[in-house]
Design an enzyme around this catalytic site. Structure first.
Site: not given
Length: 745
Positions: A30, A76, A121
């Protein structure tokens, strides 16, 4: 209760194991980047998922939500916001030195990196630079592992053609460790790699010639000395400083570049806070003129053209984020799968070993492909040379594959390939194509074998590819290297503009400051029952020293005093004098100015203006006097060597003495200046009534009621004597002195 078949563990052992497992997961999967491709797992999965979606630099942009959905659903299984933020970071040209994601839409700004639009967006695709990580992915260079549910495979490390670990750097916090790797310039890093390829025994000092310092997306200066960077690269950790760049335009200061990850709006807030607190009087106005063409353009307007810009900027560098310190901790997962803080030499050496291994695997993969193709073409050529017999066998035999293998000594693979060949490929021209392809593949095989069999040739190939990528993706350094002196926070006195002011103190202890020296303090308005006590002229950049009746001195900055347009403010709100003490005198001047501090009992000493200042509200005991002893007006001494001290006692004695014998002290009672007589029963002690500093060749004017007497020249010398003497009695009629003046010719 039956516990048969159930494993039991002590709670301590279980929790310890669970925490260690979690720690290792955070460290390895990570928070820390891998040395090979310089990516954390989430970044690697984003780049790989985008490549699988066909979002190359030549394709059209697609919604970011689609990419994030693929990353979460396939590789993931974590939060979508964290995944999208990682993606945004790789798309921000002010955050990443060499961006991996090409964003379309609102992806944040340098002023506010978190102001990006939602993923529904924005649109995105990979940049051309991302090809460096993906170009060799399908060529047997990567190791693959199953995804979280075992339905797909994903690469463990991308086959990076450049040391991305240094080019883009990275930061992260794991369990018990962290990483902060700054970005570097591609050309400089490649030059260091080339030098290391040519000189395997090169030292860190040699590499430092090619990589002098990090290189950030912003164009602020790196001001840390080169020697510090050498030590940093040697240990793998340390700190360095970046400073904003500015230029002067029509008298205004224009900030054109900010340190890495510094917000312009925060800078303006920090400067404005100092202005509101009246700690930055040199600045008149602030403006933010940043736009798309000029992402950083902060305007600082000085109060006047007399402001020392370098001094002002030095203060701002020290007191705001215009200069910032950065921590370096080059902690990463090495090729051995373990986290370690590595030196620059260690990083490049290990990455070149990774690159050599990757290129070798790529060449071997290609060699295997070529040999397999050659094997198939050899079998196909046999079929062409014996086409009639091959066709006869296929038409007449029940098991043509076995017969073909026995008749022409073919392998099973070759026989299958012949049987799968289409009829249209049996044309005459196909034989020529096969022979041409065989020749080309044989040449390629020789080249591949030569590369794999020679370390020198393999090194030359690696060098050639590094140069090609540096030419394709490299650019000039953005962060200039400029050693600078350390910035210093200036005190309010140094920062304050130097304007003439008159400081006025009233009998009730109220203080105010009026602009200019043409003020009549007595004519100002005072509170009922209050009146003028004393005033002093000076500059607004100076300190005001107040002397009270107990001999304590206090200091206040003149520019922080209330305006004389009102009636001022009580000194007790700013200072804490002892009970019963009354403020008597106010002084202003340079720290080096000398004053004579003395009392009515005839004791005194010389003290500099700087030594009288005290930042403590309770002040400091500077002049020690007995109870009830009056303190006289401090006298400014301009020249100790030539000036004289004139003392007039209450009995009419006058002593003129040199100042050379008066001690220079920072505090105390001082030495005896004049000999005075003690009084008897009903008779008061003799005291010093008047005192003045007499310049050379000046005359003394004694007033006694309406009469006055001028003493100069030879007559003046009759009153001159050593310090602590009695002096000479004035003539009758002048012994009741009411005034003392100095007349300078």
């Amino acid at each position: 209760m039956n516990y048969e078949g159930i494993e039991t563990l002590p709670l301590q052992e279980y929790t310890e194991k669970a925490y260690l497992d979690y720690s290792m997961y955070v460290i390895l999967d990570r928070a820390l980047p891998h040395l090979g491709d310089g990516l954390k797992p989430v970044q690697r999965r984003i780049v790989y998922a985008m490549s699988e979606l066909g979002l190359t630099a030549a394709s059209k942009h697609k919604k970011s939500a689609r990419t994030v959905g693929d990353v979460l659903g396939k590789f993931h299984p974590h939060g979508d916001s964290a995944c999208y933020e990682a993606m945004v970071l790789m798309a921000q040209p002010f955050s990443y030195r060499y961006t991996l994601v090409d964003g379309q839409g609102n992806w944040g700004s340098q002023d506010d990196p978190k102001s990006f639009a939602a993923m529904r967006y924005t649109e995105s695709r990979l940049t051309a630079y991302a090809k460096v990580l993906l170009q060799e992915l399908g060529q047997g260079t990567a190791q693959w592992q199953p995804n979280f549910d075992g339905s797909l495979e994903e690469p463990t490390i991308l086959p990076a053609r450049l040391p991305n670990i240094l080019l883009n750097g990275g930061s992260g916090i794991a369990v018990g460790m962290a990483t902060d790797i700054p970005p570097h310039n591609l050309r400089e890093v490649v030059n260091a790699c080339l030098h290391l390829l040519d000189h395997p025994n090169a030292t860190l000092q040699d590499l430092h010639q090619h990589i002098p310092a990090p290189d950030f997306p912003t164009e602020a200066e790196i001001i840390t000395p080169a020697a510090d960077f050498l030590a940093l690269y040697e240990k793998g950790n340390g700190t360095f400083r970046m400073r904003a760049r500015y230029e002067i335009e029509d008298g205004d200061i224009i900030i054109t570049a900010l340190p890495y990850q510094v917000s312009g709006s925060k800078i303006l807030e920090q400067i404005a806070a100092q202005m509101q607190a009246k700690k930055l009087p040199l600045v008149e106005d602030l403006r933010d003129e940043s736009d798309h063409e000029q992402p950083v353009r902060l305007v600082i307007v000085p109060r006047s053209n007399r402001v020392d810009v370098e001094m002002l900027m030095s203060h701002l560098f020290a007191s705001t984020d215009l200069e910032r310190s950065y921590r370096v901790n080059m902690n990463m997962i090495g090729l051995n799968g373990r986290p370690q803080v590595k030196s620059l030499l260690h990083i490049l050496t290990e990455w070149l070993a990774f690159r050599r291994q990757t290129v070798t695997r790529r060449l071997q993969w290609r060699l295997d492909k070529v040999e397999k193709r050659l094997h198939l073409l050899a079998g196909l050529l046999v079929a062409f040379l014996n086409i009639d017999e091959v066709i006869h066998i296929i038409r007449t035999e029940d098991e043509p594959k076995a017969v073909l293998m026995r008749r022409f000594d073919l392998t099973e693979l070759q026989a299958d390939y012949i049987l799968d060949t289409k009829l249209r490929q049996l044309a005459r021209l196909e034989e020529m194509k096969i022979r041409g392809e065989l020749d080309e593949l044989e040449k390629e095989k020789e080249t591949l074998l030569a590369l794999l069999g020679s370390d020198t040739k393999l090194t030359s190939l690696i060098r050639k590819e590094l140069k090609e990528d540096a030419k394709l993706y490299g650019d000039a350094r953005r962060s200039p290297l400029q050693e600078r002196a350390a910035a210093q926070v200036l005190d309010e006195t140094a920062l304050a503009p130097s304007e003439p002011v008159t400081v006025v103190v009233s009998k009730m202890g109220w203080i105010r400051s009026a602009k200019g020296h043409d003020i009549d303090p007595a004519s100002l308005s005072y509170k009922q029952g209050d009146e003028f006590l004393t005033s002093v002229r000076g500059r607004s950049s100076q300190q005001v020293v107040l002397l009270d009746s107990t001999g304590r001195t206090y200091a206040l900055p003149a520019n922080a005093l209330p305006s004389a347009r009102g009636q001022g403010e009580p000194l007790t709100g700013k200072l804490a004098p002892p009970a019963g003490a009354k403020f008597q005198y106010a002084l202003m001047g340079k720290d080096s100015d000398q004053y004579l501090l003395h009392s009515a009992e005839g004791y005194g000493f010389l003290c500099t203006f700087g030594e009288m200042q005290s930042r403590v509200k309770a002040g400091k005991v500077t002049l020690t006097v007995g109870e009830g002893v009056a303190i006289l007006q401090p006298l400014l001494v301009t020249n100790v060597a030539t000036d004289s001290l004139v003392l007039v006692s209450s009995s009419g004695y006058v002593l003129v003495t040199g100042l050379q014998d008066v001690p220079q002290l920072s505090k105390g009672k001082g030495n005896k200046l004049i000999s005075l007589k003690k009084g008897g029963l009903g008779i008061a002690d003799e005291t010093v009534q008047f005192a003045a500093i007499l310049p050379a060749n000046a005359a003394l004017l004694i007033r006694a009621g309406k009469q006055f007497k001028t003493i100069k020249g030879a007559e003046l010398e009759e009153y001159r004597s050593e310090r602590a003497k009695r002096g000479k009695l004035l003539p009758k009629g002048y012994q009741n002195v009411t005034g003392l003046e100095i007349s300078v010719n």
